[in-house]
Design a protein around this motif. Structure first.
Motif, PDB file in Angstrom:
ATOM      1  N   SER A 172       0.839  -1.191   0.000  1.00 12.23           N
ATOM      2  CA  SER A 172       0.000   0.000   0.000  1.00 12.23           C
ATOM      3  C   SER A 172       0.878   1.247   0.000  1.00 12.23           C
ATOM      4  O   SER A 172       2.090   1.178   0.251  1.00 12.23           O
ATOM      5  N   GLU A 176      -3.736  -3.138   3.892  1.00 12.64           N
ATOM      6  CA  GLU A 176      -3.347  -3.645   2.575  1.00 12.64           C
ATOM      7  C   GLU A 176      -4.547  -3.831   1.643  1.00 12.64           C
ATOM      8  O   GLU A 176      -4.382  -4.229   0.490  1.00 12.64           O
ATOM      9  N   GLN A 177      -5.747  -3.551   2.124  1.00 13.92           N
ATOM     10  CA  GLN A 177      -6.944  -3.593   1.288  1.00 13.92           C
ATOM     11  C   GLN A 177      -7.206  -2.174   0.753  1.00 13.92           C
ATOM     12  O   GLN A 177      -6.791  -1.188   1.361  1.00 13.92           O
ATOM     13  N   ASN A 178      -7.891  -2.085  -0.372  1.00 17.08           N
ATOM     14  CA  ASN A 178      -8.323  -0.769  -0.847  1.00 17.08           C
ATOM     15  C   ASN A 178      -9.569  -0.935  -1.713  1.00 17.08           C
ATOM     16  O   ASN A 178      -9.995  -2.071  -1.963  1.00 17.08           O
ATOM     17  N   SER A 206      -3.457  -1.451  -8.507  1.00 18.16           N
ATOM     18  CA  SER A 206      -4.795  -0.933  -8.220  1.00 18.16           C
ATOM     19  C   SER A 206      -4.806   0.555  -7.905  1.00 18.16           C
ATOM     20  O   SER A 206      -5.855   1.202  -7.979  1.00 18.16           O
ATOM     21  N   GLU A 207      -3.638   1.124  -7.576  1.00 21.11           N
ATOM     22  CA  GLU A 207      -3.557   2.554  -7.310  1.00 21.11           C
ATOM     23  C   GLU A 207      -2.279   3.124  -7.926  1.00 21.11           C
ATOM     24  O   GLU A 207      -1.252   2.443  -7.965  1.00 21.11           O
ATOM     25  N   GLY A 211      -0.458  -1.521  -4.524  1.00 20.50           N
ATOM     26  CA  GLY A 211      -1.565  -2.474  -4.532  1.00 20.50           C
ATOM     27  C   GLY A 211      -1.646  -3.301  -5.795  1.00 20.50           C
ATOM     28  O   GLY A 211      -2.714  -3.560  -6.325  1.00 20.50           O
TER      29      GLY A 211
END
Length: 250
Positions: A43, A116-118, A74-75, A71
């Motif tokens: 992250s 660590e999730q998003n 993802s980001e 991620g």
């Protein structure tokens, strides 16, 4: 013309302090001649913590990247600001709640810690006694809900479920095109399964010698002349590849 380095962090850019410091000392002399992107499964906050700890432990700062891919793609961040255009682009057809609904049926998927999730990634560790083939069933059930998702398995345990429109490689090519860097002036660097997509877009690429078996196997089966399997581990391998491809000489 500037060149572009896109590198994984753990066990690639970092992992052997002397290697990282040697690589960075070489690159500092060329800092105005290249763009640097760190592409990681971590992250944003985890990367910041990693960079701070490296400085504290070695007395040497890590090179500041122009962009961060976090991620597993993802980001994307530029100077600490999330790229909302990218976020909107990969959100098409993504239903995180639906993915969570499916994965809750599988106790073999152990959720990673909340930081660590998003919104565009659901991450797990695979239970040690579970065969990775279970991910085929998970994927099928996600598809049955009409959700197009990308499941990435790496290091024999890490599972990341992302929108179908992204992974490290897709995010990296988005930035390469944004920066208008040719394929032959782009070097991607990695060591594990979640780096595999970096090598599938026609750029030059180095696989460090300490690579996980899944990436080494892919190289032996699908590697091309654009790909270099380094003789050295960690950042030594990146330095080796920069010389091998003569980057920064044009």
């Amino acid at each position: 013309m500037k060149f572009l380095i896109i590198s994984d962090l753990d066990n690639t850019w970092i992992g052997a302090d002397a290697a990282t410091i040697a690589l960075q000392q070489t690159l500092k002399e060329k800092r105005d001649r290249f763009y640097l992107v760190y592409a990681t499964g971590r992250s944003f906050c985890s990367v910041a913590r990693l960079m701070r700890n490296f400085w504290l432990l070695t007395g040497e700062p890590m090179l500041t990247p122009d962009y961060l891919i976090t991620g597993v793609g993802s980001e994307i961040y530029h100077q600490g600001i999330l790229d909302y255009y990218w976020a909107t682009q990969i959100s098409q057809g993504w239903d995180r709640n639906g993915v969570v609904q499916v994965t809750q049926k599988f106790p073999q998927l152990l959720p990673q810690i909340e930081p660590e999730q998003n919104p565009w990634k659901v991450s797990f560790c695979l239970h040690p006694n579970t065969k990775p083939a279970i991910l085929n069933t998970v994927h099928e059930q996600i598809l049955q809900l009409g959700i197009q998702a990308n499941i990435i398995f790496s290091s024999g345990r890490d599972i990341d479920i992302l929108p179908i429109a992204t992974d490290k490689g897709i995010a990296a090519m988005y930035l390469r095109e944004k920066l208008q860097i040719p394929l032959d002036q782009t070097l991607v660097c990695g060591d594990s399964g979640n780096d595999l997509s970096l090598y599938q877009h026609g750029t030059r690429g180095v696989i460090v010698n300490n690579a996980q078996s899944e990436l080494a196997q892919w190289y032996s089966q699908s590697g091309t002349a654009n790909h270099y399997f380094a003789k050295s581990d960690y950042a030594w391998g990146i330095l080796e590849a920069i010389n091998y491809f003569n980057l920064g000489t044009t």
